[in-house]
Design a protein around this motif. Structure first.
Motif, PDB file in Angstrom:
ATOM      1  N   CYS A  25      91.470  30.304  50.505  1.00  0.00           N
ATOM      2  CA  CYS A  25      90.658  31.466  50.151  1.00  0.00           C
ATOM      3  C   CYS A  25      91.557  31.915  49.591  1.00  0.00           C
ATOM      4  CB  CYS A  25      90.058  32.032  51.225  1.00  0.00           C
ATOM      5  SG  CYS A  25      88.909  31.671  52.416  1.00  0.00           S
ATOM      6  N   HIS A  26      92.370  32.182  49.861  1.00  0.00           N
ATOM      7  CA  HIS A  26      93.504  33.022  48.717  1.00  0.00           C
ATOM      8  C   HIS A  26      95.089  32.304  48.295  1.00  0.00           C
ATOM      9  CE1 HIS A  26      91.347  36.087  51.142  1.00  0.00           C
ATOM     10  NE2 HIS A  26      91.318  36.778  49.786  1.00  0.00           N
ATOM     11  N   PRO A  27      94.591  31.507  48.016  1.00  0.00           N
ATOM     12  CA  PRO A  27      95.688  31.010  47.771  1.00  0.00           C
ATOM     13  C   PRO A  27      97.446  31.284  47.023  1.00  0.00           C
ATOM     14  CG  PRO A  27      94.481  29.246  46.967  1.00  0.00           C
ATOM     15  CD  PRO A  27      94.103  31.248  47.119  1.00  0.00           C
ATOM     16  N   ILE A  28      97.388  32.685  46.470  1.00  0.00           N
ATOM     17  CA  ILE A  28      98.249  32.440  46.184  1.00  0.00           C
ATOM     18  C   ILE A  28      99.029  33.843  47.745  1.00  0.00           C
ATOM     19  CG2 ILE A  28      99.178  34.226  43.873  1.00  0.00           C
ATOM     20  CD1 ILE A  28      98.694  31.891  43.144  1.00  0.00           C
ATOM     21  N   ILE A  29      98.319  34.769  47.574  1.00  0.00           N
ATOM     22  CA  ILE A  29      98.624  35.484  48.998  1.00  0.00           C
ATOM     23  C   ILE A  29      99.110  34.223  49.796  1.00  0.00           C
ATOM     24  CG2 ILE A  29      98.355  36.622  50.521  1.00  0.00           C
ATOM     25  CD1 ILE A  29      95.714  38.466  48.974  1.00  0.00           C
TER      26      ILE A  29
ATOM     27  N   VAL B   7      93.024  38.894  33.958  1.00  0.00           N
ATOM     28  CA  VAL B   7      92.623  38.726  35.637  1.00  0.00           C
ATOM     29  C   VAL B   7      91.518  37.881  36.088  1.00  0.00           C
ATOM     30  CG1 VAL B   7      92.469  40.362  37.918  1.00  0.00           C
ATOM     31  CG2 VAL B   7      93.305  41.552  36.001  1.00  0.00           C
ATOM     32  N   CYS B   8      91.874  36.617  36.903  1.00  0.00           N
ATOM     33  CA  CYS B   8      91.439  36.266  37.388  1.00  0.00           C
ATOM     34  C   CYS B   8      90.189  36.502  37.921  1.00  0.00           C
ATOM     35  CB  CYS B   8      92.070  35.496  38.848  1.00  0.00           C
ATOM     36  SG  CYS B   8      90.744  34.125  39.441  1.00  0.00           S
ATOM     37  N   PRO B   9      88.553  35.433  38.036  1.00  0.00           N
ATOM     38  CA  PRO B   9      87.681  35.980  38.730  1.00  0.00           C
ATOM     39  C   PRO B   9      87.357  36.105  39.673  1.00  0.00           C
ATOM     40  CG  PRO B   9      87.097  34.512  36.922  1.00  0.00           C
ATOM     41  CD  PRO B   9      88.703  34.344  37.014  1.00  0.00           C
ATOM     42  N   TYR B  10      88.218  35.611  40.488  1.00  0.00           N
ATOM     43  CA  TYR B  10      87.246  34.827  41.659  1.00  0.00           C
ATOM     44  C   TYR B  10      87.880  35.158  42.487  1.00  0.00           C
ATOM     45  CZ  TYR B  10      85.906  30.624  38.697  1.00  0.00           C
ATOM     46  OH  TYR B  10      85.358  30.329  37.872  1.00  0.00           O
ATOM     47  N   CYS B  11      88.811  35.074  43.853  1.00  0.00           N
ATOM     48  CA  CYS B  11      88.981  35.564  44.683  1.00  0.00           C
ATOM     49  C   CYS B  11      89.828  37.351  44.442  1.00  0.00           C
ATOM     50  CB  CYS B  11      89.872  35.265  45.658  1.00  0.00           C
ATOM     51  SG  CYS B  11      91.667  35.034  45.552  1.00  0.00           S
ATOM     52  N   GLY B  12      90.078  38.211  45.716  1.00  0.00           N
ATOM     53  CA  GLY B  12      90.217  39.739  44.910  1.00  0.00           C
ATOM     54  C   GLY B  12      91.906  39.741  45.273  1.00  0.00           C
ATOM     55  N   THR B  13      92.885  38.592  44.915  1.00  0.00           N
ATOM     56  CA  THR B  13      94.232  38.721  44.869  1.00  0.00           C
ATOM     57  C   THR B  13      94.421  39.216  43.294  1.00  0.00           C
ATOM     58  OG1 THR B  13      94.537  36.353  46.489  1.00  0.00           O
ATOM     59  CG2 THR B  13      96.639  37.042  45.032  1.00  0.00           C
ATOM     60  N   GLY B  14      93.349  39.240  42.094  1.00  0.00           N
ATOM     61  CA  GLY B  14      93.819  39.549  41.198  1.00  0.00           C
ATOM     62  C   GLY B  14      94.923  38.866  40.465  1.00  0.00           C
ATOM     63  N   CYS B  15      95.003  37.305  40.597  1.00  0.00           N
ATOM     64  CA  CYS B  15      96.000  36.760  39.270  1.00  0.00           C
ATOM     65  C   CYS B  15      96.018  37.063  38.285  1.00  0.00           C
ATOM     66  CB  CYS B  15      95.873  35.772  39.823  1.00  0.00           C
ATOM     67  SG  CYS B  15      97.000  35.096  41.423  1.00  0.00           S
ATOM     68  N   ASN B  16      96.630  37.402  37.252  1.00  0.00           N
ATOM     69  CA  ASN B  16      96.763  37.584  35.712  1.00  0.00           C
ATOM     70  C   ASN B  16      97.115  36.135  35.023  1.00  0.00           C
ATOM     71  OD1 ASN B  16      97.658  40.448  35.101  1.00  0.00           O
ATOM     72  ND2 ASN B  16      97.303  40.400  36.844  1.00  0.00           N
ATOM     73  N   GLU B  41     102.319  31.716  38.673  1.00  0.00           N
ATOM     74  CA  GLU B  41     101.376  30.554  39.840  1.00  0.00           C
ATOM     75  C   GLU B  41     100.690  30.907  39.727  1.00  0.00           C
ATOM     76  OE1 GLU B  41     103.493  28.060  41.224  1.00  0.00           O
ATOM     77  OE2 GLU B  41     104.787  29.168  41.379  1.00  0.00           O
ATOM     78  N   LEU B  42      99.117  29.648  39.847  1.00  0.00           N
ATOM     79  CA  LEU B  42      97.550  30.300  39.988  1.00  0.00           C
ATOM     80  C   LEU B  42      97.590  28.954  41.211  1.00  0.00           C
ATOM     81  CD1 LEU B  42      96.813  30.791  35.997  1.00  0.00           C
ATOM     82  CD2 LEU B  42      96.562  31.738  38.004  1.00  0.00           C
ATOM     83  N   CYS B  43      95.795  29.413  41.063  1.00  0.00           N
ATOM     84  CA  CYS B  43      95.163  27.948  42.056  1.00  0.00           C
ATOM     85  C   CYS B  43      94.416  27.498  41.245  1.00  0.00           C
ATOM     86  CB  CYS B  43      94.860  28.431  43.548  1.00  0.00           C
ATOM     87  SG  CYS B  43      92.880  29.288  42.926  1.00  0.00           S
ATOM     88  N   LEU B  44      94.572  26.509  41.789  1.00  0.00           N
ATOM     89  CA  LEU B  44      92.954  25.415  40.830  1.00  0.00           C
ATOM     90  C   LEU B  44      91.611  26.693  40.318  1.00  0.00           C
ATOM     91  CD1 LEU B  44      92.269  22.193  42.927  1.00  0.00           C
ATOM     92  CD2 LEU B  44      93.502  22.402  40.800  1.00  0.00           C
ATOM     93  N   LYS B  45      91.451  27.561  40.793  1.00  0.00           N
ATOM     94  CA  LYS B  45      90.051  28.343  40.172  1.00  0.00           C
ATOM     95  C   LYS B  45      90.563  29.041  39.172  1.00  0.00           C
ATOM     96  CE  LYS B  45      89.019  29.972  44.039  1.00  0.00           C
ATOM     97  NZ  LYS B  45      89.268  29.842  45.986  1.00  0.00           N
ATOM     98  N   GLY B  46      92.045  30.079  39.527  1.00  0.00           N
ATOM     99  CA  GLY B  46      92.821  30.526  37.952  1.00  0.00           C
ATOM    100  C   GLY B  46      92.624  29.834  36.947  1.00  0.00           C
ATOM    101  N   MET B  47      93.496  28.580  37.500  1.00  0.00           N
ATOM    102  CA  MET B  47      93.732  27.275  36.340  1.00  0.00           C
ATOM    103  C   MET B  47      92.757  26.755  35.487  1.00  0.00           C
ATOM    104  SD  MET B  47      97.105  26.649  35.525  1.00  0.00           S
ATOM    105  CE  MET B  47      98.342  26.040  36.734  1.00  0.00           C
TER     106      MET B  47
HETATM  107  S1  SF4 Z   1      94.059  32.483  40.700  1.00  0.00           S
HETATM  108 FE1  SF4 Z   1      93.339  32.199  42.635  1.00  0.00          FE
HETATM  109  S2  SF4 Z   1      94.317  32.773  43.818  1.00  0.00           S
HETATM  110 FE2  SF4 Z   1      94.796  34.148  42.465  1.00  0.00          FE
HETATM  111  S3  SF4 Z   1      93.194  35.642  41.822  1.00  0.00           S
HETATM  112 FE3  SF4 Z   1      92.403  33.047  41.721  1.00  0.00          FE
HETATM  113  S4  SF4 Z   1      91.717  31.945  42.951  1.00  0.00           S
HETATM  114 FE4  SF4 Z   1      92.154  34.094  43.939  1.00  0.00          FE
END
Ligand code: SF4
Ligand code: SF4
Lengths: 590, 139
Positions: A25-29, B7-16, B41-47
């Motif tokens: 759910c929070h991969p980067i965390i 800023v990523c539109p998915y989870c609350g981490t707020g990756c740039n 770094e980014l996860c699949l959704k951000g990328m």
């Molecule tokens: S890149 Fe992934 S971890 Fe980062 S904010 Fe987006 S969904 Fe969340």
């Protein structure tokens, strides 16, 4: 979060994860936590599912769905009995230590082992690691909040942090990892029935700020909470519903109830970027510009305001959501909606809530790569760590430790709370709370049923399922029903067969996947897929008394194998209910 | 190719995320380097989660439920002009407030949209005299 998410990597000595599937759910965390482990931090994971992080953890404790209070009270009792408290912190900064000492007295390691099968050695290790480390940080998500005792769960975690003084310093704190990108922002901006950016609608400050900035008499009566809305529609208390950027026809528990209620509205207006399941039953659908097509700000889980640049011109000349709303307001001849750009709106927020946002200008957000509130003036550095002065928001600046009991079922909540009061001699004006299961397996519904997410999809899939790399590339499994091996055996299920899961709230069908990582007696599914939406079975009749939260993470259900023919027939019926408009049938193969 | 930081539109981490644009189309996304939140770094959704922006299924025109050319609960969603859409919205909100009360309207705001979007939305309801606004924070 009380602290910044980067502190998992840089400062925490112990990371205590409970009810969070962080790597999905929070991969980067999760990445920041793993960086912390490389530095030498210890990872504790507590969950009904053996998640990826659980496999990497120093200690993993698998507990049944909904056993949080029993476990946390036991840990707290162990810490108190073995003199692992931070006595100085308690004395200087807390109320209620004697109450909790008494309230948790009977929660012994032996009792916990008997009730939920938790290994006493592991529980001891967890208590010692957390209490003794110089800096321990708690992380949690919906595995804590989506229960009828969700607020009691959160208070339990705060009790744990308070008696050990694990708060107000780098690498400590109580850290809910927020699920949606701007859920923190939506709350802070007043998208809540009792809250405007200047505070609770009942406070004098909010009332006077509304008068000054909005030139409006603010209604002091809090509004309806979302989970009560279907009921209020049926009672005729709501006649018009305006939904923007949400898909409640899929994300709300007990989705059928919501859809039926919507048919009784006089007007349903939906503003979204796609013709979502909710938009299809609307009277009016308003399209709007989306992410990357507009400038503005989000607030992340660390309370940091961040800036988004506009990158592309919106499709078909669409306007940002705020502009569509302002256009409506202006047509109704309501003053105060003459904004020409997002920054003007933000500057009004700063005026309305100066203590929180006064010093956070667009210029500073961009230059300083985000700023954490509270930040009252332009020279204030922002507040990455809350409670750094060890003062609470209460008038005397002290923290309240809230004694929490545990009942066997929901109906005994009041009785038990009264009992704790009596037993611990707690005055009537001091808070107490009580934990309890909202569902206990029965003969007809012998399994625990719970929900969650997958790393490659998001929420109801409105956005991610429109991305080919995610829908067709990463998502090899599609919608599925995961079952623990014991259920598979007793119900004669194998991976790849079709099954129907049902309870008194609803039904769903999908392919079965036997998952040895699930704790005994558990069925797990997601809510990303309209064709197999786990929220259909969620219980909307029960609620947490404080937050109004439904126990989405805890229902009971029965499961049985079905033929491929039954499966197909069910899916076609389902599609007709969810997608009455021909313009938008199922995504796959469209 | 132009670069924009978002800023990523998915989870609350707020990756740039650095978004690269060519001819008004997003061509790729990269993690913003050295950013404190996601540090390259980014996860699949951000990328890969930006493709929906250019989806042919995006709504482009307002839709109103109509039968025989007029609004009807029994009708089907039909494309209408913005003018007609705004007129319908404002008429219905006004009529509901007048015929019943401000507390007979309710708004669901969005945990996925901008602070600025949310602020303006709740302000509209408050100025109309009701606190009936909520969003899916609980979900
Ligand atoms: S890149 Fe992934 S971890 Fe980062 S904010 Fe987006 S969904 Fe969340
Ligand atoms: S993801 Fe779904 S439920 Fe969440 S805000 Fe978007 S449409 Fe609503």
């Amino acid at each position: 979060m009380t602290n910044n998410l980067v502190e998992f990597a840089t400062d925490a000595d112990v990371i205590f994860c409970i009810g969070t599937n962080t790597s999905e759910c929070h991969p980067i965390i999760a990445m920041q936590m793993l960086r912390g482990m490389k530095r030498g931090a210890k990872l504790i994971v507590i969950d009904p599912k053996k998640t990826d992080m659980a496999k990497k953890a120093d200690i993993f404790l698998q507990i049944p769905v909904g056993a949080n209070i029993q476990l946390l009270n036991t840990i707290i009792n162990y810490i108190i009995q073995n003199d692992l408290c931070n006595k100085e912190f308690i004395k200087k900064h807390c109320h209620g230590f004697d109450y909790i000492k008494e309230a948790v007295k009977d929660f012994t390691l032996e009792r916990l082992e008997k009730e939920i099968g938790a290994d006493p050695e592991k529980v001891k290790q967890i208590a010692e690691l957390y209490a003794k480390a110089p800096a321990s940080s708690i992380a949690y998500t919906m595995g804590i909040t989506q229960f009828v005792d969700g607020t009691a769960n959160v208070m339990s975690l705060s009790n744990l942090a308070l008696i050990t003084g694990q708060i107000g310093r780098p690498g400590t704190g109580i850290n809910p990892l927020r699920g949606q990108n701007n859920v923190q922002g939506a709350c802070d901006m007043g998208a809540l029935p009792n809250w405007i950016p200047a505070g609770s609608v009942t406070t004098e400050f909010a009332q006077s700020q509304a008068k000054i900035v909005w030139k409006t008499e603010l209604n002091p009566q809090p509004g309806y909470i979302m989970t009560d809305v279907p009921h209020h529609i049926e009672e005729g208390n709501i006649k018009l519903l305006y939904v923007f950027g949400e898909n409640p026809a899929m994300s709300d528990p007990w989705t059928e109830h919501f859809i039926h209620a919507c048919h009784e509205l006089e007007t349903l207006i939906v503003q979204d970027i796609f013709l979502t399941e909710t938009a299809q039953i609307a009277d009016l659908v308003l399209p709007a510009a989306t992410w990357t097509e507009k400038e503005g700000t989000f607030l992340n889980t660390s309370r940091v305001v961040q800036h988004l640049a506009k990158a592309v011109e919106p499709v078909a000349g669409l306007e940002p959501d705020w502009k569509v709303i302002c256009n409506i307001a202006k047509r109704m001849e309501i003053a105060g909606f003459d904004f020409s750009k997002a920054e003007d709106i933000w500057n009004e927020v700063r005026k309305l809530s100066p203590n929180q946002f006064g010093g956070i200008s667009y210029e500073r957000i961009k230059k300083e790569q985000g700023l954490a509130w509270p930040c009252p003036d332009e020279n204030h550095p922002g507040t990455p760590i809350q409670y750094a002065d060890f003062k609470s928001f209460l008038p005397d600046g002290k923290f309240k430790i809230v004694p929490i009991g545990h009942a066997d079922d929901e109906k005994q909540r009041d009785v038990f709370e009264a009992e704790i009061r009596k037993k611990c001699k707690i005055p009537d004006d001091y808070p107490v709370a009580c934990g309890m299961p909202s569902a206990v397996p029965t003969k007809v519904y012998p399994c625990m049923f719970t929900t969650g997410r997958k790393v490659y999809h998001y929420h109801t899939g409105t956005m991610t399922r429109e991305c080919k790399a995610l829908e067709f590339g990463a998502d090899i499994m599609g919608a599925s029903i995961e079952v623990s091996p014991d259920i598979a055996e007793s119900q004669d299920l194998e991976t790849g067969c079709y099954a129907l899961v049902e309870n008194k709230n609803g039904k769903m069908v999908a392919k079965v996947f036997i998952n040895p990582d699930l704790i005994e007696g558990t069925i797990f599914t997601t809510f990303h897929y309209h064709e197999a939406d786990g929220n259909k079975l969620a219980d909307a009749s029960q609620k947490d008394p404080l937050s109004g939260m439904n126990p989405l993470k805890m229902s009971i259900a029965g499961i049985r194998k079905i033929s491929e023919k039954e499966f197909r027939e069910f899916r076609i019926k389902e599609d007709e209910l969810m997608h009455p408009s021909k313009m938008y049938k199922t995504v796959k193969g469209a | 190719m132009k670069k924009f930081q978002t800023v990523c539109p998915y989870c609350g981490t707020g990756c740039n995320i650095d978004i690269f644009v060519e001819n008004n189309k997003i061509v790729k996304a990269e993690p913003t380097k050295k950013h404190p939140v996601n540090d390259g770094e980014l996860c699949l959704k951000g990328m890969y989660g930006w493709e929906y922006v250019h989806s042919p299924r995006r709504l482009t025109k307002p839709l109103l439920r109509k039968k025989n050319g007029v609004f009807s609960k029994e009708g089907k969603l039909e494309e209408v002009s913005w003018d007609e859409a705004y007129e319908f919205a404002t008429d219905r909100i006004k009529a509901t407030v007048k015929n019943y009360s401000p507390n007979h309207i309710m708004g669901f705001s969005s945990a996925r949209c901008l602070n600025e979007d949310n602020y303006v939305f709740q302000k509209l309801f408050r100025v109309l005299g009701t606190n009936n606004v909520d969003h899916c924070a609980r979900l």
